[in-house]
Design a protein around this motif. Structure first.
Motif, PDB file in Angstrom:
ATOM      1  N   ASN A  31       0.752  -1.176   0.045  1.00  0.00           N
ATOM      2  CA  ASN A  31       0.565   0.057   0.113  1.00  0.00           C
ATOM      3  C   ASN A  31       0.737   0.991  -0.006  1.00  0.00           C
ATOM      4  O   ASN A  31       0.541   2.803  -0.721  1.00  0.00           O
ATOM      5  N   HIS A  32       1.826   1.435   0.826  1.00  0.00           N
ATOM      6  CA  HIS A  32       2.937   2.403   1.087  1.00  0.00           C
ATOM      7  C   HIS A  32       3.383   2.252  -0.139  1.00  0.00           C
ATOM      8  O   HIS A  32       3.635   4.309  -0.831  1.00  0.00           O
ATOM      9  N   LYS A  35       0.886   4.003  -3.030  1.00  0.00           N
ATOM     10  CA  LYS A  35       0.931   5.191  -2.783  1.00  0.00           C
ATOM     11  C   LYS A  35       2.399   6.289  -3.223  1.00  0.00           C
ATOM     12  O   LYS A  35       2.465   7.548  -4.418  1.00  0.00           O
ATOM     13  N   TRP A 105      -5.575   0.153  -2.639  1.00  0.00           N
ATOM     14  CA  TRP A 105      -5.028   0.160  -1.638  1.00  0.00           C
ATOM     15  C   TRP A 105      -5.924  -1.722  -0.915  1.00  0.00           C
ATOM     16  O   TRP A 105      -6.540  -1.503  -1.587  1.00  0.00           O
TER      17      TRP A 105
END
Length: 418
Positions: A31-32, A35, A105
């Motif tokens: 998810n990081h 982003k 996500w």
């Protein structure tokens, strides 16, 4: 070529907690990374270059993200590179006409696997049992029901958690391809796929469809029970797992059937021809979409294709249009409704089972697509046994291919008349 072995893991309760923690850390890293990837403009480079920019940030992340230090290095890299693989998969679906969105996500229930690439894993023996040793994780007991040949190299291992709570190790190997069989193969087969009968081939063999009626009835009962539970409660979670087990049982039975059937054709024949079906349009049609989805024709052809490649068997997909209407003897097309199960040509009087006629046409088109040509210098060849439905004994008859004979239709017509 690459293919995968699947082994069931039997982790202890403490190991299950470790696996879940490992998996969730990979999810947060994904998810990081997603982003960070979305903030990089497309003008900064190709898809691969942009993903690698994010991957190169992992060493800096470990300075303040302590949980990342518990992950093996190739696992963290694979979690980030998953972005590239997902975008490519979405692009392929879009090219096939599907409407796709962007990557989102991952929630905890949506991210169910992590991957060791090249190293960090080893099959070992411990206390008389086979275990899978994973670096920075644990030695997990594994049910190694089949050995991996020494000629195959393990490229990666994906540890996956099923909705039922079971854990599996998916071992991807790089095996040597078998040399392709002769250009003029002797053992050839055409396969017509259907719903009433799953497959009908040019050897007169009919394979019945897999009966999953009892499993579907049980699934419907369990789904009704789930709908009456309070969402998120303890009882709801227990019932959700029962529903997942029903889905898993159906999936396993179907895959077992398809694996065995595809393996038979890939190993027993030198040349296999099947229809190139447009599954997307068939599923969108009204009336029979459930049976079409249950038949899993696309899965069967995918399995058959890679197994044929592994065995060196020629594999051809042909245009299915008109294979049922076209006469295998003279080529005249005759419209017939679905309920008519016998082919009777008004032009030449040729009669045969509807699906057997289609299978012959599929094999004929497969020969044309492969470019199999029998020159006059080629000696007389004995081809497949052809089922004669009008034979009183029901015995198979041999089709003899004369030298220089141009089409399979003429060969079949002469054999049937004999």
């Amino acid at each position: 070529m690459r293919y995968t072995y699947r082994y069931q893991l039997n982790p202890t309760d403490s190991q299950r907690e470790q696996l879940d923690l490992y998996r969730d850390t990979c999810r947060q890293l994904y998810n990081h990374a997603l982003k960070e990837f979305n903030e990089i403009p497309k003008s900064a480079g190709t898809l691969n270059q942009r993903v690698r920019q994010v991957r190169d940030q992992i060493p800096d992340l470990k300075d303040w993200w302590d949980d990342l230090n518990d992950l093996y290095s190739t696992v963290t890299q694979a979690a980030v590179m998953r972005i590239e693989h997902s975008i490519k998969a979405l692009s392929e679906l879009q090219n096939q006409g599907y409407k796709v969105g962007s990557l989102n996500w991952k929630a905890p229930q949506d991210f169910r696997s992590f991957t060791y690439v090249q190293k960090g894993f080893e099959f070992d023996s411990k206390d008389g049992h086979t275990v899978l040793s994973l670096k920075k994780l644990a030695d997990i007991p594994v049910v190694k029901h089949r050995e991996i040949p020494d000629t195959e190299t393990i490229k990666q291992i994906t540890i996956k958690k099923e909705p039922t709570g079971e854990w599996f190790a998916c071992v991807t190997v790089d095996g040597k391809e078998t040399p392709e069989k002769p250009e003029n193969p002797d053992r050839c087969v055409g396969i017509d796929l259907g719903i009433l009968k799953y497959a009908h081939d040019t050897d007169g063999r009919t394979i019945g469809s897999l009966d999953l009626s009892q499993e579907r009835e049980r699934l419907q009962r369990e789904q009704r029970k789930l709908s009456r539970k309070e969402h998120g409660s303890h009882n709801w979670e227990q019932q959700r797992q029962k529903v997942a087990e029903c889905h898993q049982q159906i999936k396993r039975k179907r895959h077992d059937f398809l694996h065995k059937l595809s393996n038979y054709y890939a190993t027993e024949y030198d040349f296999v021809a099947v229809e190139e079906l447009n599954i997307k349009s068939l599923l969108e049609s009204s009336g029979n979409s459930q049976n079409t989805a249950s038949a899993a024709w696309d899965t069967f052809t995918t399995l058959l294709k890679y197994k044929c490649k592994r065995e060196g068997t020629h594999f051809v997909e042909v245009d299915p249009a008109g294979t049922t209407k076209e006469c295998a003897s003279c080529g005249v097309a005759t419209d017939k409704p679905l309920w008519v199960r016998e082919h009777s040509c008004p032009a030449c009087g040729f009669e045969m089972d509807r699906d057997a006629n289609a299978a012959i046409n599929i094999l004929s088109r497969g020969f044309d697509k492969l470019g199999v040509v029998h020159s006059e210098a080629t000696p007389v060849e004995t081809a497949l046994p052809m089922f004669a439905p009008d034979s009183e004994s029901g015995a198979d008859t041999k089709r003899v291919i004369e030298t220089g004979s141009p089409t399979l239709k003429e060969r079949t017509a002469s054999a049937v008349s004999e």
